[in-house]
Design an enzyme around this catalytic site. Sequence first.
Site, PDB file in Angstrom:
ATOM      1  N   SER A 147       0.828  -1.206   0.000  1.00  0.00           N
ATOM      2  CA  SER A 147       0.000   0.000   0.000  1.00  0.00           C
ATOM      3  C   SER A 147       0.862   1.255   0.000  1.00  0.00           C
ATOM      4  CB  SER A 147      -0.943   0.005   1.207  1.00  0.00           C
ATOM      5  OG  SER A 147      -0.225   0.145   2.428  1.00  0.00           O
ATOM      6  N   ASP A 205       6.964   2.444   6.085  1.00  0.00           N
ATOM      7  CA  ASP A 205       6.774   1.859   4.759  1.00  0.00           C
ATOM      8  C   ASP A 205       6.880   2.901   3.648  1.00  0.00           C
ATOM      9  OD1 ASP A 205       6.233  -0.277   6.399  1.00  0.00           O
ATOM     10  OD2 ASP A 205       4.440  -0.913   5.336  1.00  0.00           O
TER      11      ASP A 205
END
Length: 397
Positions: A147, A205
């Site tokens: 994502s 991330d």
Amino acid sequence: MLAEPLTLSAPGKAILHGEHAVVYGKAALAVALNLRTFLQIKPSNNGKVLICLPNIGTSATWETFRLRTLLTLFSDGLDESKSPSPEQMDALKEFAGITTELSATESLGTLAFLYLYLSISAKYGQIPSVEIVAWSELPTGTGLGSSAAYCVCLAAALLTACGAIGCPVEAEKSVVRWPEEEMDLINRWAFRGEQVIHGKPSGVDNSVATWGGVLRFQSGKFTSLKRVPTLRILLTNTKVSRSTKILVASVKDKILKFPAIMNPVLASIDAISHECESVLEAMAESPSQEYYPVLEELFDVNQHHLNVIGAGHSSLDNVCRVTATHGLHSKLTGAGGGGCAITLLRPDIDPLMVEAARQDLNACGFECWETSIGAPGICLHSLSSLKAEVLRIFNSV
């Protein structure tokens, strides 16, 4: 404004060392995987906006004049330092026709796109009519940063389309990157997209997807290692689902119950992260085979520590056992309790041995990829630099 199609990519991420200990102020090393998300954005003159996500089998089209009706929600003092508001999210769900509880991957992907598209358009005064296709080599829902790679690609593409950042095309280069200050802006917007998807992401991330390489994360601060070697790994998805939230809470309970036992384990995991960082820097300075046994031993020790604090799982034990029969060293990556494991591959390893290990892991019901860590972050590609599979996906949509 966007004049020509652009193709971008951003990497996934794995945690090399420091899982769970990072929650308690210890160092963690996050690495960019050379499994990437690719995004192509094309200008359009049909007055519509298209988003297509073939990995998850979803696409949506809106007319730009309809999107303008939502702009009042996104124009009041908006900047990338503000989190998505509940009012904005409710309006986007209604606009996109999402009426069920937000859990479907395709719903989250659509909402993240709408939020970034409208926010960036409102901030920079443009609503381009575009077509976007995003496809990933990364599996979804496995803790590998799929994502975040998607959000980083979206942010970079939309910021470029609106003219907020430049388009760093160089005739003699097939792959180029943005200047540091523009990548920082990409990263900040991508974090907002991650908030749409995850609520309270750590920022690890999207930072890895933006900057690439290896990042040390400690006490909320990121430090990018200046020079890192590219290490080959075998990445194994056990396909065992787990809840990061539950695992973090379980580890916390154990630490509170046995602080005199667990705190030294956390300190040792911290020491492993710092020792690994030193080894990686030494390898980048002077590549040598002699460093690999050290890295392998650090894998072994850390895997034992992660079992001690309660992050292990029988499926991960199986990965370690199977790869050990082939002389390889593995550890879990991420929250544990299932999920994924990484196996270090020495440069001189026999390819037949790697293939034998893959077959044995596949026989356990696992899924494997041979890839590398230390990959570059967000990039802009010429079509000639893309793999045939990526071109096929873009040409078929």
